[in-house]
Structures are given as C-alpha cells and as structure tokens.
Design an enzyme around this catalytic site. Structure first.
Site, mmCIF file in Angstrom:
data_model
loop_
_atom_site.group_PDB
_atom_site.id
_atom_site.type_symbol
_atom_site.label_atom_id
_atom_site.label_comp_id
_atom_site.label_asym_id
_atom_site.label_seq_id
_atom_site.Cartn_x
_atom_site.Cartn_y
_atom_site.Cartn_z
ATOM 1 N N GLU A 106 7.945 -7.363 -5.005
ATOM 2 C CA GLU A 106 7.619 -6.698 -3.715
ATOM 3 C C GLU A 106 6.725 -8.457 -3.163
ATOM 4 O O GLU A 106 5.702 -8.427 -2.190
ATOM 5 C CB GLU A 106 6.331 -5.524 -3.872
ATOM 6 C CG GLU A 106 5.432 -5.887 -5.487
ATOM 7 C CD GLU A 106 5.171 -4.997 -5.422
ATOM 8 O OE1 GLU A 106 4.787 -3.483 -4.623
ATOM 9 O OE2 GLU A 106 3.794 -4.374 -6.748
ATOM 10 N N HIS A 145 -2.169 14.840 3.050
ATOM 11 C CA HIS A 145 -2.268 16.564 2.457
ATOM 12 C C HIS A 145 -1.591 17.679 3.653
ATOM 13 O O HIS A 145 -0.690 18.754 2.756
ATOM 14 C CB HIS A 145 -3.354 16.430 1.931
ATOM 15 C CG HIS A 145 -3.517 16.553 1.067
ATOM 16 N ND1 HIS A 145 -4.813 16.344 0.246
ATOM 17 C CD2 HIS A 145 -2.742 15.490 -0.737
ATOM 18 C CE1 HIS A 145 -4.709 16.274 -1.638
ATOM 19 N NE2 HIS A 145 -3.411 15.446 -1.659
ATOM 20 N N ASP A 176 5.111 -3.361 0.045
ATOM 21 C CA ASP A 176 4.612 -4.456 0.246
ATOM 22 C C ASP A 176 5.519 -5.743 0.645
ATOM 23 O O ASP A 176 5.227 -6.766 0.713
ATOM 24 C CB ASP A 176 4.217 -5.197 -1.400
ATOM 25 C CG ASP A 176 2.633 -4.206 -1.587
ATOM 26 O OD1 ASP A 176 2.180 -3.814 -0.754
ATOM 27 O OD2 ASP A 176 1.982 -3.098 -2.466
ATOM 28 N N CYS A 207 12.453 1.274 -4.758
ATOM 29 C CA CYS A 207 11.519 1.886 -4.862
ATOM 30 C C CYS A 207 10.532 2.561 -3.657
ATOM 31 O O CYS A 207 9.783 3.063 -3.458
ATOM 32 C CB CYS A 207 10.514 1.734 -5.702
ATOM 33 S SG CYS A 207 9.870 0.534 -6.067
HETATM 34 C C1 PEP Z 1 6.566 -0.409 -2.420
HETATM 35 O O1 PEP Z 1 5.471 -1.732 -2.445
HETATM 36 O O2 PEP Z 1 7.385 -0.992 -1.463
HETATM 37 C C2 PEP Z 1 5.714 0.157 -3.270
HETATM 38 C C3 PEP Z 1 6.972 1.172 -3.637
HETATM 39 O O3 PEP Z 1 4.405 0.234 -3.337
HETATM 40 P P1 PEP Z 1 3.104 0.722 -3.733
HETATM 41 O O4 PEP Z 1 3.336 1.607 -2.370
HETATM 42 O O5 PEP Z 1 2.508 1.666 -4.524
HETATM 43 O O6 PEP Z 1 2.439 -0.544 -2.847
HETATM 44 MG MG MG Z 2 3.726 -2.146 -3.879
#
Ligand code: PEP
Ligand code: MG
Length: 567
Positions: free
Chosen positions: A428, A186, A452, A499
């Site tokens: 992932e 934060h 991940d 992502c």
């Molecule tokens: C990832 O694993 O790249 C991802 C976008 O998911 P999170 O960071 O929420 O595990």
């Molecule tokens: Mg992930």
C-alpha cells in the site's frame, strides 16, 4: 435534484417525513446535592443500558447480528468506567448530570472526530448518539419513535442513529436521506442491512425538503429528486424493477465457483472488522476473509486487549470460516487510525509517521501479544498473517523473525499451532510497489491495499477537498503500480490479492484479470456483484481492454476506455 453519497442501493418513491431531534434544554449548575445528582446519573445510565440491550435484540431480529452489535457497542460506551468516572467527577464539582455528560462525551467524540478516518469517526457518531439519549433520559424526554411512520415514508434526518433504526418497520420505509455519513457509516450499514435505499451526506436536506413532499431516493446513483413528474416517476419505477431483477439474478450465483468466462479461477473473499462479520461473509457466499482489520479489537476497549482476548477473537473468526482462508492484518495504528490510550504523540505528518508495522516493531511487547494470539489461533483454522504499510525488506524480515521466535516459544510451551502459517505483505506504499520483486522473494503472499496505495502514489490527502480530484485509482501511475505488483507476485509464484475498495470496482475488473490477480477481497455485500463481473470476462477480452487502458495518458482517458468496454 440533490446529489449525495449512494449509501444503500435501490430506488424508493414516497413522501418526505422530516425527523428532527427536539432541542434539549437544561441548567449547567446543579441545584441539587452532589449525592442526588449522582443518583440521577446512575439511574439514567442503568435504564439506558437496559433499554439499549432490548433494542439490540429487536435489531438482531429485524436487521441482523452485525447490526445488533452496533447497539451493544453503545452499551459498552455507557458502561465505560473511563467515561462515567469523568462525568461523576464533574458532577462532584457542581455540574448537573446533563452538563457533565455533555462535556465528557463531547470531549471523547472530538478525539475520534479529529482523526479524519471514516471508520474511527464513526465512533464519534456513536458517542454523540449515546450522549443525546443519556441527556434525554435525564430530562425524561422521549426517544424519536419512527415505528409509527406510515407506508411509503421517506425518512429525512440529520443522521440516522442506530437507536432510531431500532424502530424502523422496513416495509413502511421507501428511503432514507441524511445530512451526514459516508458509505461505511453506521447509517449506511444499517440501511443496507434493512435493504432500504439511502442517499447520504446532502447538506441541509432537512431544511430543503418539506414534510409530505413527494420524493425519489435513488440509492444507486446517490440522487434525490423532489416533486418528480409522472414521466420521471415511471422512469424510476423502471429503474427500481431493473434493480430488483438484477439482485434476484445475482442470488443465483450463490454457490457458484468464481472464475473468468474462460475458466481461470479466482478467489473471492471478504474484508471484515470483527469475528461476528464472518456470518455476513458466509451468508453472502464469500470464500474466506482477505482482510480482517484488527484495529477494532483495540478501539472497542479503553486498554490494550490481552493476548487471550485477541486469541479468542482470531480463533472465533478462523473457526467460523471452517478451513477457508482468513488473512488477519496486524495492528494498523496511527495515521488516520487513532487509539487514544496508546498515547501516540501528535505528529506533523501522521500519514508519513510512526504507524502500523513501524509502531508494532518498536513496541515488541504489544506486537508479541498479537502475534502469539494469531499463531495460537492458527490451530483452529486457516489463518494467515499480514503486515500493513511495509516499505522495505527489513520490515517483513523482522516480522517473520518474530513469528519464528514466537513459534519456538509456543512449541516449548507445548501449545499447538499451524507450523506452515503464511506471512504476507500488504502493498500500500509506492516503496513496496517499486520493490515488489524484492518483497515477493520474502513474503508468502501479497495483498494490494489500493485505498492507501492511491493516496500515497498520488501524494494526496483524502481529507483535503482541494486535491481530492487526484485521488483516483484510474491514474496511470496507480494502474502501472498495481500491474507491477501483480506481475512481480505472479513471477515469484506467490498469491496476489487486493483488499482495497478497487477490488470490487466493476470498471477495473478486466484489468485485474488481465494483470493476473488471484484474489479479490471485497465487502460481503459486494461478493455476488463482483463474482458476476469476473464471470463476464475472458482473459483475451480483458487483455484487450488492459492494453488500451494502459496506453492512455490521463486518468479521464483511462476511465473513458474502461466505461466504453463495461459489460
Ligand atoms: C487499503 O489501504 O487499501 C486498505 C485496505 O487498508 P485500510 O483501508 O484499512 O487502510
Ligand atoms: Mg491501508
């Protein structure tokens, strides 16, 4: 020079102001009757809720909606019956309200802290912030007021709490330095919203610096330079000017289409955690949502959110994005993402355990509620469903079968929804990457979760400092994996997005262009910088970089090649 985490970019030059919380002393055993002690507690909570609501209004004006929500989250903690019932029960056993509050809030904070996940751990910081303020309210101690700091101040503090931030007059603060927090803490979010340079997580910095000392805060490189000489100051002034100019240049990209230098279109969307974040997405010119992490809907309450509550949240996001794509990931619980009321058993290897889509498919009531909410919300915008941590074809088939069944159910109930709602797979795990060709035949789209994928591919626990050096997306193993996934998706004619954090890494962008990535999902603050990077490269130039990078044998060689070509 001290090195920390670059939490909010920009360069600040000013004078150190060390902010220390006063030590709060109180008795454990109450000398009052239980009724009187309960009365003190109830009154303190009531006043604190009122004050925090007012602070949230101030922050809404100074920083924005999403930042105000952080303080509203504190009001929720204060009003949480699970917490206050525990506190009251300890008061009934003879403790003072201060001791009872400390014990209960520390216990809840410890549950969140134990997860090792930065986002979940953030809740622990919130709970501890509420604890300190509650004890202060009980003792009649003043909150730290930073509104009176003079122009040119650099705040040096253990942790910049949301309640402190409410008082910041941004024109007066040159920089922020903390001892804790990471990029998504934060303190970082708030500093970025206020556009104040910040360097986080420097051990013991409140002891190392002295009040009034001259200091440079380099929020781009994550460095703090005490007592800079004239030469150093003019160097950093130049860096500051350069940064301001660069930001101004980026603003010109608002409203531009995202494409490579030779016109290949890419979608540039955002990662969000709550519907309110859509406002940031639109302000920063994001072209949709590439990852809505739904865990927060489950974490911000003390019980499972109902189908209707979830429907409202998904509908709000879809409506806010007004026809732009909104990819919503189904519950990614377990591993580093703990939700206390689900009562998941402790496991020896939680990252390899009962989590994400595995958990959801084994808890059909919970999953059905989420999927029904998602399908119903699809009538209000362009929603796509994404399953996390998939490792085999059976899982995506099971998710799709459930979606189909629920569509039939909603149809028979006469409820409207998008009959062509897409169901995608988050790639992932190494297993998913290896069978990307098989998954591409079943899924409507892919999104590569590099956070991940890097950890699982390199068999590295990110929380373990001893092996953290292996956690890098530039490892040939991770790059080959990414390349394969994109190629399998492209061959099958489905959209392939990314992502994880790597999607906004400027060094990687030529590789992603070369591999054929269709969609980049980044934090709203990275949209314009990512667009600028994509615009720089033509496919043939990117191919050249990719060929050289993929011929490397080590992570450091890859990094050197990518740095050499950085534009
Ligand atoms: C990832 O694993 O790249 C991802 C976008 O998911 P999170 O960071 O929420 O595990
Ligand atoms: Mg992930």
């Amino acid at each position: 020079m001290y090195k920390g985490i670059a939490g909010s970019d920009g360069v600040g030059i000013g004078e150190v102001v060390i902010i220390k919380e006063p030590e709060l002393k109180y008795e454990r055993a109450s000398a009052l009757t239980v009724e009187k002690e309960l009365e003190r507690f109830n009154k303190a909570i009531e006043e604190l809720v009122e004050k925090t609501n007012a602070m949230s209004e101030e922050v809404r004006k100074s920083a924005g909606e999403a930042e105000a929500e952080i303080l509203l989250g504190h009001v929720m903690i204060m009003s949480d019956p699970a917490l206050s019932d525990e506190v009251r029960s300890l008061i009934s056993d003879g403790l003072t309200a201060e001791a009872a509050a400390e014990q209960v809030l520390d216990m809840f904070a410890a549950i969140y802290e134990g997860t090792g996940d930065e986002l979940t751990m953030q809740r622990a910081t919130d709970i501890r912030d509420v604890k300190t303020r509650l004890i202060k309210a009980l003792l009649g101690a003043e909150d730290v007021d930073i509104s009176a700091l003079k122009k040119g101040s650099v705040i040096v503090v253990h942790d910049l709490t949301p309640s402190m931030t409410a008082g910041i007059v941004k024109e007066n603060i040159e920089g922020i330095i903390t001892e804790t927090g990471g990029k998504t803490s934060h303190s970082a979010i708030l500093a970025r919203a206020l556009e104040i340079p910040a360097v986080l997580s420097i051990d013991n910095i409140t002891e190392l610096l002295k009040n009034g000392q001259s200091v440079i805060v380099d929020g781009i490189g994550g460095e703090v330079i005490p007592d800079p000489d004239d030469k150093c100051i003019s160097e950093y002034r130049a860096k500051r000017e350069e940064h301001i100019k660069h930001k101004r240049e980026l603003l010109k990209l608002i409203g531009c289409e995202t494409h490579t230098a030779d016109g290949i279109h890419a979608e540039l969307v955002c990662n969000i955690g709550k519907p309110a974040d859509c406002k940031d997405v639109l302000e920063r010119d994001g072209e949709g949502v590439g990852l809505f992490r739904t865990e927060f809907l489950y974490m911000d309450t003390d019980r499972l959110p109902t189908e209707d509550q979830q429907f409202e949240a998904y509908r709000a996001a879809a409506a806010a994005m007004d026809g732009k794509p909104v990819i919503i990931r189904t519950l990614d619980v377990g591993g580093d993402k703990e939700i206390p009321y689900l009562g998941l058993e402790k496991e020896d290897n939680p990252f390899l355990g009962y989590r994400a889509v595995r958990y959801c498919l084994k808890n059909p009531e919970l999953y059905r509620a989420q999927l029904r909410a998602l399908i119903r919300a699809s009538a209000f915008g362009n929603i796509k469903i994404m399953a996390p941590l998939v490792t085999c074809v059976d899982e995506i088939r099971a998710v799709k079968a459930l979606v189909k069944e629920l569509m039939a159910e909603l149809e028979s109930e006469g409820i409207d929804f998008d009959r062509n709602i897409e169901v995608g797979v988050m790639i992932e795990t190494p297993a998913a990457a290896v069978i990307a060709d098989l998954l591409a035949a079943e899924a409507d789209f892919f999104s590569i979760g590099t956070n991940d994928l890097t950890g699982y591919t390199m068999a590295v626990d990110r929380g373990n400092h001893k092996v953290a050096y292996l956690y890098s997306v530039y490892n040939p193993a991770v790059l080959r994996s990414i390349k394969r996934v994109i190629e399998c998706g492209v061959d099958a004619g489905i959209m392939v997005g990314m992502c994880g954090e790597a999607a906004s890494d400027p060094l990687l962008i030529p590789l992603l262009i070369s591999f054929g990535l269709n969609e980049y999902s980044v934090s709203p603050t990275s949209v314009l910088a990512t667009r600028a990077e994509i615009l720089k490269w033509s496919k043939s130039e990117a191919d050249k970089v990719a060929e050289e990078a993929l011929s490397c044998t080590t992570e450091s060689e890859v990094k050197d090649v990518l740095s050499k070509y950085k534009k």
